[in-house]
Write a protein that holds these residues in place. Structure first.
Motif, PDB file in Angstrom:
ATOM      1  N   ARG A 125      12.925   1.238  -3.419  1.00  0.00           N
ATOM      2  CA  ARG A 125      13.032   0.063  -2.558  1.00  0.00           C
ATOM      3  C   ARG A 125      11.738  -0.738  -2.610  1.00  0.00           C
ATOM      4  O   ARG A 125      10.640  -0.182  -2.548  1.00  0.00           O
ATOM      5  CB  ARG A 125      13.346   0.491  -1.126  1.00  0.00           C
ATOM      6  CG  ARG A 125      14.692   1.198  -0.996  1.00  0.00           C
ATOM      7  CD  ARG A 125      14.888   1.833   0.376  1.00  0.00           C
ATOM      8  NE  ARG A 125      15.034   0.825   1.425  1.00  0.00           N
ATOM      9  CZ  ARG A 125      15.187   1.136   2.716  1.00  0.00           C
ATOM     10  NH1 ARG A 125      15.196   2.414   3.103  1.00  0.00           N
ATOM     11  NH2 ARG A 125      15.346   0.173   3.609  1.00  0.00           N
ATOM     12  N   TYR A 126      11.865  -2.042  -2.715  1.00  0.00           N
ATOM     13  CA  TYR A 126      10.698  -2.917  -2.769  1.00  0.00           C
ATOM     14  C   TYR A 126       9.978  -2.888  -1.424  1.00  0.00           C
ATOM     15  O   TYR A 126      10.557  -3.198  -0.387  1.00  0.00           O
ATOM     16  CB  TYR A 126      11.118  -4.343  -3.126  1.00  0.00           C
ATOM     17  CG  TYR A 126      11.403  -4.509  -4.598  1.00  0.00           C
ATOM     18  CD1 TYR A 126      10.434  -5.029  -5.457  1.00  0.00           C
ATOM     19  CD2 TYR A 126      12.627  -4.128  -5.141  1.00  0.00           C
ATOM     20  CE1 TYR A 126      10.684  -5.169  -6.813  1.00  0.00           C
ATOM     21  CE2 TYR A 126      12.886  -4.261  -6.500  1.00  0.00           C
ATOM     22  CZ  TYR A 126      11.900  -4.786  -7.326  1.00  0.00           C
ATOM     23  OH  TYR A 126      12.146  -4.918  -8.672  1.00  0.00           O
ATOM     24  N   THR A 127       8.691  -2.512  -1.472  1.00  0.00           N
ATOM     25  CA  THR A 127       7.915  -2.292  -0.256  1.00  0.00           C
ATOM     26  C   THR A 127       6.709  -3.213  -0.259  1.00  0.00           C
ATOM     27  O   THR A 127       5.717  -2.955  -0.931  1.00  0.00           O
ATOM     28  CB  THR A 127       7.431  -0.830  -0.163  1.00  0.00           C
ATOM     29  OG1 THR A 127       8.452   0.060  -0.585  1.00  0.00           O
ATOM     30  CG2 THR A 127       7.001  -0.500   1.253  1.00  0.00           C
ATOM     31  N   GLY A 128       6.796  -4.294   0.487  1.00  0.00           N
ATOM     32  CA  GLY A 128       5.672  -5.207   0.607  1.00  0.00           C
ATOM     33  C   GLY A 128       4.936  -4.974   1.904  1.00  0.00           C
ATOM     34  O   GLY A 128       4.089  -4.096   2.021  1.00  0.00           O
ATOM     35  N   GLY A 129       5.289  -5.746   2.931  1.00  0.00           N
ATOM     36  CA  GLY A 129       4.601  -5.648   4.210  1.00  0.00           C
ATOM     37  C   GLY A 129       5.037  -4.489   5.078  1.00  0.00           C
ATOM     38  O   GLY A 129       4.366  -4.174   6.068  1.00  0.00           O
TER      39      GLY A 129
ATOM     40  N   PRO B  20      -4.506  -3.440   3.491  1.00  0.00           N
ATOM     41  CA  PRO B  20      -4.401  -3.043   4.902  1.00  0.00           C
ATOM     42  C   PRO B  20      -3.289  -2.039   5.183  1.00  0.00           C
ATOM     43  O   PRO B  20      -3.254  -1.483   6.285  1.00  0.00           O
ATOM     44  CB  PRO B  20      -4.107  -4.360   5.625  1.00  0.00           C
ATOM     45  CG  PRO B  20      -4.200  -5.444   4.633  1.00  0.00           C
ATOM     46  CD  PRO B  20      -4.177  -4.859   3.279  1.00  0.00           C
ATOM     47  N   ARG B  21      -2.384  -1.814   4.255  1.00  0.00           N
ATOM     48  CA  ARG B  21      -1.248  -0.934   4.509  1.00  0.00           C
ATOM     49  C   ARG B  21      -1.696   0.519   4.574  1.00  0.00           C
ATOM     50  O   ARG B  21      -2.524   0.968   3.781  1.00  0.00           O
ATOM     51  CB  ARG B  21      -0.174  -1.113   3.439  1.00  0.00           C
ATOM     52  CG  ARG B  21       0.268  -2.548   3.246  1.00  0.00           C
ATOM     53  CD  ARG B  21       0.970  -3.117   4.484  1.00  0.00           C
ATOM     54  NE  ARG B  21       1.168  -4.555   4.314  1.00  0.00           N
ATOM     55  CZ  ARG B  21       0.595  -5.488   5.058  1.00  0.00           C
ATOM     56  NH1 ARG B  21      -0.210  -5.150   6.053  1.00  0.00           N
ATOM     57  NH2 ARG B  21       0.814  -6.769   4.815  1.00  0.00           N
ATOM     58  N   GLN B  22      -1.096   1.274   5.505  1.00  0.00           N
ATOM     59  CA  GLN B  22      -1.564   2.637   5.735  1.00  0.00           C
ATOM     60  C   GLN B  22      -1.376   3.524   4.508  1.00  0.00           C
ATOM     61  O   GLN B  22      -2.148   4.473   4.298  1.00  0.00           O
ATOM     62  CB  GLN B  22      -0.874   3.254   6.958  1.00  0.00           C
ATOM     63  CG  GLN B  22       0.620   3.386   6.887  1.00  0.00           C
ATOM     64  CD  GLN B  22       1.169   4.105   8.121  1.00  0.00           C
ATOM     65  OE1 GLN B  22       0.595   5.097   8.592  1.00  0.00           O
ATOM     66  NE2 GLN B  22       2.274   3.606   8.660  1.00  0.00           N
ATOM     67  N   ARG B  23      -0.395   3.240   3.661  1.00  0.00           N
ATOM     68  CA  ARG B  23      -0.218   4.074   2.472  1.00  0.00           C
ATOM     69  C   ARG B  23      -1.414   3.954   1.524  1.00  0.00           C
ATOM     70  O   ARG B  23      -1.767   4.921   0.848  1.00  0.00           O
ATOM     71  CB  ARG B  23       1.083   3.709   1.760  1.00  0.00           C
ATOM     72  CG  ARG B  23       1.254   2.249   1.348  1.00  0.00           C
ATOM     73  CD  ARG B  23       2.693   1.978   0.963  1.00  0.00           C
ATOM     74  NE  ARG B  23       2.958   0.623   0.480  1.00  0.00           N
ATOM     75  CZ  ARG B  23       3.258  -0.402   1.256  1.00  0.00           C
ATOM     76  NH1 ARG B  23       3.311  -0.257   2.577  1.00  0.00           N
ATOM     77  NH2 ARG B  23       3.529  -1.593   0.722  1.00  0.00           N
TER      78      ARG B  23
ATOM     79  N   ILE C 199     -11.290  -3.339   4.165  1.00  0.00           N
ATOM     80  CA  ILE C 199      -9.861  -3.628   4.199  1.00  0.00           C
ATOM     81  C   ILE C 199      -9.672  -5.119   3.967  1.00  0.00           C
ATOM     82  O   ILE C 199     -10.229  -5.946   4.691  1.00  0.00           O
ATOM     83  CB  ILE C 199      -9.248  -3.185   5.539  1.00  0.00           C
ATOM     84  CG1 ILE C 199      -9.400  -1.662   5.697  1.00  0.00           C
ATOM     85  CG2 ILE C 199      -7.789  -3.591   5.637  1.00  0.00           C
ATOM     86  CD1 ILE C 199      -8.995  -1.139   7.058  1.00  0.00           C
ATOM     87  N   ASP C 200      -8.908  -5.458   2.928  1.00  0.00           N
ATOM     88  CA  ASP C 200      -8.805  -6.858   2.518  1.00  0.00           C
ATOM     89  C   ASP C 200      -7.349  -7.224   2.233  1.00  0.00           C
ATOM     90  O   ASP C 200      -6.727  -6.656   1.325  1.00  0.00           O
ATOM     91  CB  ASP C 200      -9.649  -7.090   1.264  1.00  0.00           C
ATOM     92  CG  ASP C 200      -9.852  -8.573   0.956  1.00  0.00           C
ATOM     93  OD1 ASP C 200      -9.015  -9.389   1.391  1.00  0.00           O
ATOM     94  OD2 ASP C 200     -10.840  -8.901   0.274  1.00  0.00           O
ATOM     95  N   PRO C 201      -6.780  -8.170   2.976  1.00  0.00           N
ATOM     96  CA  PRO C 201      -5.381  -8.566   2.734  1.00  0.00           C
ATOM     97  C   PRO C 201      -5.157  -9.198   1.363  1.00  0.00           C
ATOM     98  O   PRO C 201      -4.013  -9.318   0.923  1.00  0.00           O
ATOM     99  CB  PRO C 201      -5.098  -9.570   3.862  1.00  0.00           C
ATOM    100  CG  PRO C 201      -6.431 -10.026   4.336  1.00  0.00           C
ATOM    101  CD  PRO C 201      -7.362  -8.886   4.124  1.00  0.00           C
ATOM    102  N   LEU C 202      -6.222  -9.590   0.661  1.00  0.00           N
ATOM    103  CA  LEU C 202      -6.051 -10.131  -0.683  1.00  0.00           C
ATOM    104  C   LEU C 202      -5.383  -9.131  -1.623  1.00  0.00           C
ATOM    105  O   LEU C 202      -4.715  -9.526  -2.587  1.00  0.00           O
ATOM    106  CB  LEU C 202      -7.405 -10.543  -1.288  1.00  0.00           C
ATOM    107  CG  LEU C 202      -8.008 -11.864  -0.841  1.00  0.00           C
ATOM    108  CD1 LEU C 202      -9.360 -12.069  -1.508  1.00  0.00           C
ATOM    109  CD2 LEU C 202      -7.084 -13.032  -1.147  1.00  0.00           C
ATOM    110  N   VAL C 203      -5.572  -7.831  -1.369  1.00  0.00           N
ATOM    111  CA  VAL C 203      -5.036  -6.823  -2.295  1.00  0.00           C
ATOM    112  C   VAL C 203      -3.761  -6.167  -1.746  1.00  0.00           C
ATOM    113  O   VAL C 203      -3.355  -5.106  -2.211  1.00  0.00           O
ATOM    114  CB  VAL C 203      -6.097  -5.763  -2.665  1.00  0.00           C
ATOM    115  CG1 VAL C 203      -7.312  -6.448  -3.255  1.00  0.00           C
ATOM    116  CG2 VAL C 203      -6.511  -4.902  -1.479  1.00  0.00           C
ATOM    117  N   ALA C 204      -3.142  -6.815  -0.757  1.00  0.00           N
ATOM    118  CA  ALA C 204      -1.836  -6.352  -0.272  1.00  0.00           C
ATOM    119  C   ALA C 204      -0.785  -6.540  -1.361  1.00  0.00           C
ATOM    120  O   ALA C 204      -0.982  -7.266  -2.343  1.00  0.00           O
ATOM    121  CB  ALA C 204      -1.438  -7.110   0.984  1.00  0.00           C
TER     122      ALA C 204
END
Length: 273
Positions: free
Chosen positions: A18-22, A57-60, A76-81
């Protein structure tokens, strides 16, 4: 530059495709084991140098680097989400193609989410902001699609050529400078590719010739892949690697010019037996 790209360990959604983004999923028990097992892989790639660590930022992702580099400071940088999958979040590729026959994320992006160029722009911002200093290795802990696009942009390819680079859970890739060339030094290596020998663990790579020939559209720019190995890998096996890669390069319409560099220690896809 020494850019080390780490994909997080297994989650429930990676198991089912499953595609997991946010969606902020934790690692499974296996994912935590995978992450901890990355510690010797990263030690091998870092070669005793202290890195700058940037994580999604994702816990995984945070759980992965906490287990792989315990006690190390991270930014922690949202650029690499991960890619924002928009309406396709939580769906599998099969489900998406029922809605949109022929859908290709590299070409089509995701409605109410991001396009591949959007994600490439984020990768460029990261590279422009933290890589040029170059005094320390940079470890980026991220996700499947973003890791592939980041690898492509780091060696000067358009974001859509991220499709050339495999990225499985709990894997490590390396982009580095060698003889004034920016190179893919390692791709998709995991802890299962550490071979124990009389000389200690030897890092092998998950890179395969097949991954080059499985690409879609090709650019006209030529790039070099430096295939390297440690002394536990025989010359015969090295020649097999070079031959297989050369054939794949030919099939990939000249995208890559293969250079085999015995003096380096980062990449090999076959082990001595």
């Amino acid at each position: 530059m020494r850019l080390i790209i780490v994909r997080h360990g297994e989650t429930d959604w990676t198991l089912t495709g499953r595609y997991t983004g946010g969606t902020d999923l934790a690692l499974t028990a296996k994912g935590r084991t995978q992450a901890a097992a990355l510690a010797p892989v990263l030690a091998n790639v870092l070669r005793g140098r202290d890195p700058v660590v940037v994580t999604s930022p994702r816990q995984r992702a945070i759980q992965t680097i906490t287990l792989a580099l315990p006690g190390h400071q991270m930014d922690i940088d949202p650029l690499v989400a991960e890619f924002d999958y928009g309406d396709y979040e939580g769906l599998t590729g099969e489900h998406i193609r029922r809605r949109a026959p022929g859908w290709d994320i590299w070409r089509d992006g995701c409605p109410h989410g991001e396009s591949t160029p959007d994600v490439g722009t984020r990768a460029d911002r990261l590279l422009a902001g933290v890589v040029p200093d170059g005094t320390q290795p940079l470890v980026v802990v991220t996700h499947g699609h973003f890791s592939r696009i980041l690898a492509a942009r780091a060696i000067g390819l358009a974001p859509k050529y991220g499709r050339l680079f495999a990225s499985t859970t709990a894997s490590v890739s390396l982009v580095e400078d060698h003889d004034s060339e920016r190179c893919l030094g390692l791709c998709n290596a995991d802890s299962g590719l550490l071979q124990n020998s009389t000389h200690g663990p030897t890092l092998q790579s998950g890179w395969t010739a097949e991954s080059l020939s499985a690409a879609g559209d090709r650019p006209t720019t030529r790039h070099k892949i430096f295939a390297t190995w440690k002394n536990q890998v025989s010359l015969a096996h090295s020649l097999v690697l070079a031959d297989a890669a050369t054939r794949a390069v030919s099939e990939a319409e000249g995208l890559f010019e293969l250079s085999v560099c015995p003096s380096m220690t980062a990449l090999a896809s076959v082990a001595d037996t």
